[in-house]
Design a protein around this motif. Structure first.
Motif, mmCIF file in Angstrom:
data_model
loop_
_atom_site.group_PDB
_atom_site.id
_atom_site.type_symbol
_atom_site.label_atom_id
_atom_site.label_comp_id
_atom_site.label_asym_id
_atom_site.label_seq_id
_atom_site.Cartn_x
_atom_site.Cartn_y
_atom_site.Cartn_z
ATOM 1 N N GLU A 77 0.803 -1.231 -0.375
ATOM 2 C CA GLU A 77 0.517 0.285 0.256
ATOM 3 C C GLU A 77 0.722 1.036 0.288
ATOM 4 O O GLU A 77 0.768 1.562 -0.288
ATOM 5 C CB GLU A 77 -0.729 0.117 1.392
ATOM 6 N N ALA A 78 1.813 1.423 1.318
ATOM 7 C CA ALA A 78 2.381 2.401 0.743
ATOM 8 C C ALA A 78 4.029 2.840 -0.248
ATOM 9 O O ALA A 78 3.716 3.708 -1.002
ATOM 10 C CB ALA A 78 3.313 2.559 1.951
ATOM 11 N N GLU A 79 4.411 1.613 -0.816
ATOM 12 C CA GLU A 79 4.636 2.136 -1.999
ATOM 13 C C GLU A 79 4.167 2.501 -3.021
ATOM 14 O O GLU A 79 4.721 2.825 -4.086
ATOM 15 C CB GLU A 79 5.241 0.194 -2.513
ATOM 16 N N GLY A 80 2.933 1.373 -3.454
ATOM 17 C CA GLY A 80 1.860 2.075 -4.367
ATOM 18 C C GLY A 80 0.972 3.087 -4.460
ATOM 19 O O GLY A 80 1.055 3.925 -5.783
ATOM 20 N N SER A 81 1.143 3.876 -3.411
ATOM 21 C CA SER A 81 0.493 5.133 -2.993
ATOM 22 C C SER A 81 1.714 5.893 -3.454
ATOM 23 O O SER A 81 1.003 7.176 -4.134
ATOM 24 C CB SER A 81 0.232 5.383 -1.826
ATOM 25 N N GLY A 82 2.396 5.737 -3.594
ATOM 26 C CA GLY A 82 3.623 7.128 -4.033
ATOM 27 C C GLY A 82 4.144 7.191 -2.834
ATOM 28 O O GLY A 82 4.919 8.545 -2.931
ATOM 29 N N ILE A 83 3.603 7.666 -1.690
ATOM 30 C CA ILE A 83 4.225 7.857 -0.402
ATOM 31 C C ILE A 83 6.028 8.032 -0.394
ATOM 32 O O ILE A 83 5.960 6.293 -0.405
ATOM 33 C CB ILE A 83 2.755 7.584 0.883
ATOM 34 N N PRO A 84 6.342 8.679 0.175
ATOM 35 C CA PRO A 84 8.114 8.741 -0.264
ATOM 36 C C PRO A 84 8.016 8.415 1.219
ATOM 37 O O PRO A 84 7.841 8.390 2.309
ATOM 38 C CB PRO A 84 8.169 9.720 -0.277
ATOM 39 N N GLY A 85 9.174 7.589 0.823
ATOM 40 C CA GLY A 85 9.807 6.609 2.988
ATOM 41 C C GLY A 85 10.804 5.977 2.753
ATOM 42 O O GLY A 85 10.954 5.018 2.121
ATOM 43 N N LEU A 86 12.098 5.346 3.966
ATOM 44 C CA LEU A 86 12.478 4.916 3.809
ATOM 45 C C LEU A 86 12.237 3.304 4.639
ATOM 46 O O LEU A 86 12.837 2.606 4.058
ATOM 47 C CB LEU A 86 13.796 5.502 4.821
ATOM 48 N N GLY A 87 11.245 3.146 5.728
ATOM 49 C CA GLY A 87 11.184 1.631 5.678
ATOM 50 C C GLY A 87 12.337 1.188 7.436
ATOM 51 O O GLY A 87 12.257 0.242 7.307
ATOM 52 N N LEU A 88 11.853 2.587 7.768
ATOM 53 C CA LEU A 88 13.375 1.443 8.635
ATOM 54 C C LEU A 88 12.402 1.986 10.505
ATOM 55 O O LEU A 88 13.168 1.812 10.926
ATOM 56 C CB LEU A 88 14.212 2.911 9.207
ATOM 57 N N GLY A 89 11.337 3.010 10.726
ATOM 58 C CA GLY A 89 10.522 3.083 11.836
ATOM 59 C C GLY A 89 10.737 2.102 12.273
ATOM 60 O O GLY A 89 11.195 2.036 13.739
ATOM 61 N N PRO A 90 9.792 1.451 11.725
ATOM 62 C CA PRO A 90 8.725 0.074 13.623
ATOM 63 C C PRO A 90 10.650 -0.468 13.615
ATOM 64 O O PRO A 90 10.428 -1.134 14.402
ATOM 65 C CB PRO A 90 7.667 -0.629 12.590
ATOM 66 N N TYR A 91 11.335 -0.843 12.801
ATOM 67 C CA TYR A 91 12.716 -1.578 12.971
ATOM 68 C C TYR A 91 13.264 -0.629 14.194
ATOM 69 O O TYR A 91 14.237 -1.318 15.444
ATOM 70 C CB TYR A 91 13.773 -1.398 11.332
ATOM 71 N N ILE A 92 13.965 0.618 13.478
ATOM 72 C CA ILE A 92 14.730 1.134 14.426
ATOM 73 C C ILE A 92 14.015 1.730 16.110
ATOM 74 O O ILE A 92 14.334 1.174 17.290
ATOM 75 C CB ILE A 92 14.492 3.023 14.493
#
Ligand SMILES: Nc1ncnc2c1ncn2[C@@H]1O[C@H](COP(=O)(O)OP(=O)(O)OP(=O)(O)O)[C@@H](O)[C@H]1O
Ligand SMILES: [Mg+2]
Length: 125
Positions: A77-92
């Motif tokens: 959903e996040a990738e497909g919607s074009g919303i930019p981001g790294l994907g590190l938040g929950p990991y950190i």
């Protein structure tokens, strides 16, 4: 914010605690339906305080939830919607919570709502 007047103290680093909470609040705002509210709640157990952040938005499917806490993971959903981001938040956030002796998990209903819960150990009184 639905938090009782007194919450028992927890054993935590102030700056890191803020980092965890801001991380979850930013994502809650980022992945919300327009004008939807974000809810912050606490729950107290004999050994821990549980902090929960709920938002109303596209959410995630059950298979995506465990992958959330791995590095650079973003939902379809996040990738497909074009919303930019790294994907590190929950990991950190997971690394920081676990360094405090707590745990973190998420539950989500796709197209409806998502809640992240994390715990911190109560301070000895
Ligand atoms: N509250 C939420 N509702 C729905 N999906 C979420 C929520 N929080 C996190 N996610 C999903 O988890 C992924 C990882 O979150 P993370 O904070 O690492 O990434 P991001 O917000 O996309 O990027 P960044 O924080 O670097 O701007 C997001 O891309 C999104 O797919
Ligand atoms: Mg984020």
């Amino acid at each position: 914010v639905v938090v009782p007047e007194t919450v028992p103290p927890v054993e935590a680093d102030r700056g890191r605690f803020e980092q965890i909470l801001v991380n979850l609040l930013r994502n809650a705002a980022k992945y919300s339906f327009a004008d939807a509210e974000v809810l912050v709640e606490t729950q107290v157990t004999p050994t821990e305080v549980v902090i929960s952040v709920t938002n109303y938005g596209p959410g995630m499917t059950p298979d995506e939830i465990p992958r959330l806490f791995t590095r650079f993971y973003r939902t379809r959903e996040a990738e497909g919607s074009g919303i930019p981001g790294l994907g590190l938040g929950p990991y950190i956030a997971k690394g920081l919570v676990e360094a405090h002796g707590g745990h973190i998990w998420a539950e989500s209903e796709a197209d409806k709502r998502t809640t992240f819960h994390f715990t911190l150990p109560r301070a000895m009184e």
